[in-house]
Enzyme design. Structure first.
Site, PDB file in Angstrom:
ATOM      1  N   GLU A  79     -25.053 -51.240 -41.496  1.00 24.22           N
ATOM      2  CA  GLU A  79     -25.840 -51.516 -41.093  1.00 24.22           C
ATOM      3  C   GLU A  79     -26.219 -52.857 -42.740  1.00 24.22           C
ATOM      4  O   GLU A  79     -27.347 -54.282 -42.685  1.00 24.22           O
ATOM      5  CB  GLU A  79     -27.535 -51.539 -40.581  1.00 24.22           C
ATOM      6  CG  GLU A  79     -27.577 -51.260 -39.746  1.00 24.22           C
ATOM      7  CD  GLU A  79     -28.611 -50.298 -38.815  1.00 24.22           C
ATOM      8  OE1 GLU A  79     -29.107 -49.654 -39.689  1.00 24.22           O
ATOM      9  OE2 GLU A  79     -28.755 -50.447 -37.682  1.00 24.22           O
ATOM     10  N   GLU A 110     -14.404 -31.412 -39.954  1.00 18.93           N
ATOM     11  CA  GLU A 110     -15.345 -30.988 -40.796  1.00 18.93           C
ATOM     12  C   GLU A 110     -14.700 -29.728 -41.557  1.00 18.93           C
ATOM     13  O   GLU A 110     -15.935 -29.442 -42.591  1.00 18.93           O
ATOM     14  CB  GLU A 110     -16.937 -30.692 -40.231  1.00 18.93           C
ATOM     15  CG  GLU A 110     -17.360 -29.760 -39.697  1.00 18.93           C
ATOM     16  CD  GLU A 110     -17.856 -29.011 -39.433  1.00 18.93           C
ATOM     17  OE1 GLU A 110     -19.383 -28.566 -39.721  1.00 18.93           O
ATOM     18  OE2 GLU A 110     -18.437 -30.139 -38.263  1.00 18.93           O
TER      19      GLU A 110
END
Length: 271
Positions: A79, A110
Site C-alpha cells: 500500500e 514458518e
C-alpha cells in the site's frame, strides 16, 4: 509458561452464544488493542527513527513473517507505493512460503530457520537496509533465523510481537512488544494480535513516509492517480493548496500527472 496469545479465552461456551453476544464480546475484547499499542509507543518510536535513518541513506525496509503476520507485512508494503508515490522496492513484504502463501497456507514454511535470509538475498540486502520481523507468537523460526542472519551481516533489525520476553524480541535490536491479551477464540492470533500488528504497521510506515517528506501538511501529495476517486482527491488538494479554480487545476493535473508537481508548477508561475 504459556504465551499470552495461547492462553484460554476470557469467554467460555462461544458455541452457545447468540450472534449479538458473540459480536458484543468480540468488540469488548478488541477494545484492549489500542491500549496495548499505546503502551508500546516508545518502542515504536525507536523503530521509526532507525528505519527513517536507514531509508535516508538509501536503504529499504523489509518485513518478514509467516501466516497472518506475513500477510499483514505484504499488505502494508504493497500500500505504500500508491499512497506515498514511492518505488515498490522501498518497503518490501516477504512471507514464508512465497507469494502463494498469501492466499493458501504453506505447510511448515514458518519452521525453516534459513529460508528468510535466502529470501532476502534476492533483493541484494545490505547494511543500509532494515529488517522487521512480524510474529504474533514471537517464536516463529523463519523470523528468528532471518533476524539473526541480518544481525550478523550488520543490518538493523526490529520486530513486532504480541507476547513479552520472546525469542524474536531478544534477537531484534529494536523490538516492539504489543500484548493485547488472550484471543476471543483461544489462540486465534488473526484476531486481536493481528489487529495490533496492523495498527503498528500503519504507524511505522506512515510515520517513516512523513519523516521522509512524502506528505505535505496532512495531504498525500505523492499518491498515484490510478483511478477517478484518487484523481478527484488530487484535484481537491491542488485547489486547496494553490487557490486556482477547478478547470485550471484539472488541466494542470492532467498535464503533470502528479499532485506535488502541479502544486510546484502553480507556485512557480506565481513568482
Amino acid at each position: 509458561m504459556i504465551n499470552t496469545t495461547e492462553r484460554d479465552s476470557n469467554y467460555s461456551d462461544l458455541d452457545k452464544m447468540s450472534v449479538g453476544e458473540l459480536l458484543t464480546n468480540m468488540n469488548r475484547e478488541d477494545q484492549s488493542v489500542p491500549l496495548a499499542v499505546a503502551a508500546a509507543i516508545p518502542q515504536i518510536e525507536a523503530l521509526v527513527k532507525v528505519a527513517t535513518d536507514r531509508m535516508r541513506r538509501g536503504g529499504r525496509m523489509f518485513y518478514i513473517g509467516a501466516g497472518t503476520s506475513g500477510r499483514l507485512g505484504v499488505l502494508d508494503a504493497s500500500e505504500c507505493p500508491p499512497t506515498f508515490g514511492v518505488p515498490y522496492d522501498w518497503i518490501v513484504g516477504i512471507i514464508a512460503g512465497g507469494d502463494i502463501a498469501i492466499r493458501k497456507a504453506v505447510e511448515f514454511a514458518e519452521d525453516d530457520m534459513e529460508q528468510a535470509w535466502q529470501d532476502l538475498q534476492v533483493y541484494g540486502i545490505d547494511e543500509n537496509d532494515i529488517v522487521v520481523g512480524i510474529a504474533a507468537s514471537g517464536t516463529t523460526p523463519y523470523v528468528i533465523g532471518g533476524l539473526e542472519a541480518a544481525n550478523a551481516a550488520g543490518i538493523a533489525t526490529g520486530c513486532i510481537v504480541c507476547n513479552y520476553d520472546t525469542p524474536i524480541a531478544a534477537v531484534a535490536e529494536y523490538p516492539v512488544e504489543v500484548v493485547p491479551g488472550p484471543e476471543f477464540v483461544t489462540g486465534s492470533t488473526r484476531m486481536k494480535a493481528g489487529t495490533a500488528q496492523k495498527l503498528v504497521l500503519n504507524m511505522l510506515s506512515t510515520a517513516v513516509m512523513i519523516r521522509l517528506g512524502r506528505v505535505k501538511g496532512n495531504k498525500m501529495v505523492d499518491m498515484q492517480l490510478t483511478n477517478h476517486k484518487l484523481f478527484e482527491r488530487g484535484l481537491r488538494i491542488v485547489m486547496q493548496e494553490t487557490g486556482v479554480d477547478e478547470p485550471l487545476a484539472k488541466s494542470l493535473l492532467e498535464e503533470y500527472g502528479s499532485v506535488r508537481k502541479t502544486i510546484e508548477q502553480v507556485k512557480a508561475l506565481e513568482k
